[in-house]
Design a protein around this motif. Structure first.
Motif, mmCIF file in Angstrom:
data_model
loop_
_atom_site.group_PDB
_atom_site.id
_atom_site.type_symbol
_atom_site.label_atom_id
_atom_site.label_comp_id
_atom_site.label_asym_id
_atom_site.label_seq_id
_atom_site.Cartn_x
_atom_site.Cartn_y
_atom_site.Cartn_z
ATOM 1 N N VAL A 146 0.832 -1.212 0.000
ATOM 2 C CA VAL A 146 0.000 0.000 0.000
ATOM 3 C C VAL A 146 0.862 1.255 0.000
ATOM 4 C CG1 VAL A 146 -1.970 -1.114 1.094
ATOM 5 C CG2 VAL A 146 -0.214 -0.067 2.525
ATOM 6 N N SER A 147 2.089 1.160 -0.523
ATOM 7 C CA SER A 147 2.997 2.305 -0.532
ATOM 8 C C SER A 147 2.371 3.528 -1.196
ATOM 9 C CB SER A 147 4.293 1.941 -1.262
ATOM 10 O OG SER A 147 5.003 0.949 -0.574
ATOM 11 N N GLY A 148 1.556 3.293 -2.231
ATOM 12 C CA GLY A 148 0.954 4.403 -2.966
ATOM 13 C C GLY A 148 -0.042 5.197 -2.154
ATOM 14 N N GLU A 149 -0.461 4.654 -0.982
ATOM 15 C CA GLU A 149 -1.444 5.342 -0.142
ATOM 16 C C GLU A 149 -0.865 5.809 1.185
ATOM 17 O OE1 GLU A 149 -5.422 2.935 -0.785
ATOM 18 O OE2 GLU A 149 -3.679 1.793 -1.413
ATOM 19 N N ILE A 150 0.469 5.781 1.304
ATOM 20 C CA ILE A 150 1.145 6.200 2.531
ATOM 21 C C ILE A 150 1.800 7.562 2.324
ATOM 22 C CG2 ILE A 150 3.045 5.659 4.126
ATOM 23 C CD1 ILE A 150 2.523 2.722 3.619
ATOM 24 N N GLU A 151 1.617 8.454 3.292
ATOM 25 C CA GLU A 151 2.259 9.760 3.227
ATOM 26 C C GLU A 151 3.784 9.594 3.230
ATOM 27 O OE1 GLU A 151 0.983 12.198 6.449
ATOM 28 O OE2 GLU A 151 -1.005 12.570 5.614
ATOM 29 N N ASN A 152 4.462 10.332 2.364
ATOM 30 C CA ASN A 152 5.918 10.312 2.294
ATOM 31 C C ASN A 152 6.462 8.881 2.288
ATOM 32 O OD1 ASN A 152 8.574 11.111 2.215
ATOM 33 N ND2 ASN A 152 8.641 11.889 4.318
ATOM 34 N N PRO A 153 6.062 8.072 1.293
ATOM 35 C CA PRO A 153 6.418 6.641 1.304
ATOM 36 C C PRO A 153 7.916 6.370 1.276
ATOM 37 C CG PRO A 153 5.570 7.287 -0.848
ATOM 38 C CD PRO A 153 5.313 8.452 0.075
ATOM 39 N N LYS A 154 8.709 7.285 0.718
ATOM 40 C CA LYS A 154 10.150 7.048 0.651
ATOM 41 C C LYS A 154 10.785 6.948 2.036
ATOM 42 C CE LYS A 154 10.999 9.050 -3.919
ATOM 43 N NZ LYS A 154 11.809 10.012 -4.705
ATOM 44 N N LYS A 155 10.158 7.554 3.040
ATOM 45 C CA LYS A 155 10.682 7.492 4.404
ATOM 46 C C LYS A 155 9.807 6.646 5.326
ATOM 47 C CE LYS A 155 13.159 11.914 4.338
ATOM 48 N NZ LYS A 155 13.312 13.253 4.978
ATOM 49 N N ASN A 156 8.486 6.809 5.190
ATOM 50 C CA ASN A 156 7.589 6.184 6.165
ATOM 51 C C ASN A 156 7.431 4.680 5.999
ATOM 52 O OD1 ASN A 156 7.128 8.513 7.576
ATOM 53 N ND2 ASN A 156 5.256 9.051 6.493
ATOM 54 N N VAL A 157 7.598 4.168 4.789
ATOM 55 C CA VAL A 157 7.492 2.717 4.602
ATOM 56 C C VAL A 157 8.623 2.000 5.333
ATOM 57 C CG1 VAL A 157 7.537 0.821 2.941
ATOM 58 C CG2 VAL A 157 6.217 2.869 2.436
ATOM 59 N N VAL A 158 9.854 2.475 5.139
ATOM 60 C CA VAL A 158 10.989 1.824 5.801
ATOM 61 C C VAL A 158 10.908 2.005 7.309
ATOM 62 C CG1 VAL A 158 12.503 3.843 5.498
ATOM 63 C CG2 VAL A 158 13.494 1.585 5.884
ATOM 64 N N ARG A 159 10.485 3.188 7.760
ATOM 65 C CA ARG A 159 10.347 3.405 9.202
ATOM 66 C C ARG A 159 9.331 2.434 9.806
ATOM 67 N NH1 ARG A 159 9.846 10.012 8.877
ATOM 68 N NH2 ARG A 159 12.083 10.498 8.787
#
Length: 470
Positions: free
Chosen positions: A247-260
């Motif tokens: 769901v990366s496309g629906e996460i705010e600031n995915p470049k940082k928040n997905v890994v966090r």
């Protein structure tokens, strides 16, 4: 896609998707394979190191490819459409849908603790060994209900995820505190007294019941085989964290928040898992853990802590846990099939969003197939067979981090894997050892699952040769 998921929501998705029914059950099998408190802890520590190392490595790929579809996108972009499709095919045919089915039935089985009529009812239909029970029907109702809720928008699914994940985390912490500080008769010293000496007890009587007097000392290659066998359950209890990448496309600031979210979420869950196992070792003897009724070691532990109300407490906790876990799996899995559809490698209608900006058709396709697996009664076997394949795809993806460093060093990397190349190599070494030992000692966990995924190859070539929407 609308960015409606914040960092906290993503962490709750990671933790909620990981914590299902496994942590309440699999420690019995680990103890039967290794017979030592030290080895029980070591298996969970190794699994924790693997899981967090993979999450840290995935973080680099999530920052490079911050798109919906996650692991499918990574594999497709790095190794080509064929590998990407095989992963997606495996995900739809059994990994995601089979997990959804198994977790839903676990919900039904623990509901039967509260409603004994469900447990005692005659099958609705039975033909030989095949039967349809009210527990299976309840599992399907849960899948359909959660699928329906998720068609109403990301915010509906997000609310449920945060509510149920928060509830089960608080409940687990409560059990941990009670098990460590309020147990009058602790078995902790006894369970750790044997040091690193390992034992197994896998002998059964004619009725299939384990013989509690059959403990045997194990060492050498047999010990390694026992570790691999024990890790099957621990690994299954620690997967699905990658669902957040779907769901990366629906996460705010995915470049940082997905890994966090992956690093914080997996680390927190593995600490909780280790603490829960310390509670088991404190409240129960070796035999009580290894031979808990129906492997429900958490129920036995809760009985020791809370008395007769323990069964009720655990039943409610597992119901909350499995309900929240399935919501996360259902919410995230459909995004992969939508992305595959846009690439021309899944049913065309799965690519469409409804008025609530969610892939409704993909959600229902996933829900219907998961329901069929519930009725088949084979979901548990499918999950066992594919344990090897899940780790194999994890390894291919983690290897992709190293491959891209050499193949495309010029790529922008907003996040770089911590302690590279040590972190991905740690996962690859442990994962390789796990897979090789399973190939040698537990063939039934390897070839059937691998064959199931390879069936996707002729389907892939048909799709690409016919040039038609599927």
């Amino acid at each position: 896609m609308q960015k409606k998921l914040k960092l906290w929501d993503a962490i709750m998705l990671v933790m909620g998707s990981m914590i299902g029914s496994g942590i309440f059950i699999v420690s019995s099998d680990i103890m039967r394979n290794l017979g030592s408190g030290w080895w029980l802890a070591i298996v969970w520590i190794i699994t924790g190191v693997m899981t967090v190392a993979a999450a840290i490595s995935y973080g680099e790929l999530s920052a490079i490819f911050p798109k919906a579809g996650g692991q499918y996108v990574y594999l497709k972009e790095i190794f080509g459409r064929r590998i990407g499709f095989l992963y997606g095919w495996g995900l739809f045919s059994v990994i995601q849908t089979g997990t959804i089915a198994a977790v839903a039935v676990a919900f039904g089985k623990f509901t039967a603790y509260l409603i004994p009529a469900l447990n005692n009812a005659q099958p609705i239909f039975q033909q030989g060994e095949f039967k349809i029970t009210f527990i299976q029907i309840l599992a399907i109702v849960v899948i359909m209900l959660l699928t329906f809720i998720n068609t109403k928008g990301v915010e509906s699914g997000k609310f449920l995820q945060n509510l149920f994940t928060g509830s089960k985390i608080l409940a687990l912490i409560g059990i941990i505190v009670a098990g460590i500080f309020f147990v009058s008769n602790s078995y902790l010293s006894e369970n750790f007294s044997g040091g690193l000496n390992a034992f197994n007890n896998l002998e059964k009587d004619s009725l299939g019941n384990f013989l509690q007097t059959g403990w045997k000392s194990v060492s050498g290659l047999t010990l390694f085989g026992g570790i691999a066998s024990a890790m099957v359950g621990a690994v299954f209890s620690s997967v699905a964290w990658e669902s957040v990448t779907f769901v990366s496309g629906e996460i705010e600031n995915p470049k940082k928040n997905v890994v966090r979210s992956m690093i914080f979420g997996t680390s927190a869950v593995m600490v909780l898992y280790l603490a829960v196992n310390m509670v088991y070792l404190s409240t129960l003897s070796r035999d009580q853990i290894a031979f808990a009724a129906d492997d429900r070691v958490a129920v036995s532990s809760a009985l020791a802590i809370f008395g007769n109300t323990g069964t009720l407490i655990i039943a409610l906790l597992v119901m909350i846990s499995t309900f929240g876990c399935n919501n996360g799996l259902i919410l995230s899995g459909a995004r992969v099939f939508q992305t595959m559809s846009k690439d021309g490698m899944f049913f065309k209608s799965a690519s469409e969003n409804n008025k609530n900006q969610v892939p409704e058709n993909a959600l229902w396709m996933q829900g219907v197939w998961a329901s069929v697996l519930c009725l088949s009664g084979q979901y548990g076997n499918l999950l066992d067979m594919i344990s090897f394949v899940i780790v194999l795809f994890y390894m291919i993806t983690v290897f992709g981090v190293i491959y891209l460093r050499f193949k495309k060093p010029e790529l922008e990397r907003p996040y770089k894997t911590w302690l590279y190349p040590v972190t991905p190599l740690v996962y690859l070494v442990i994962g390789t050892a796990f897979c090789v030992l399973l190939l040698f000692f537990k063939t039934q966990y390897t070839w059937p699952g691998l064959l199931l995924v390879l069936i996707g190859l002729p389907i892939y070539y048909f799709i690409n040769s016919s040039k038609k929407d599927v």
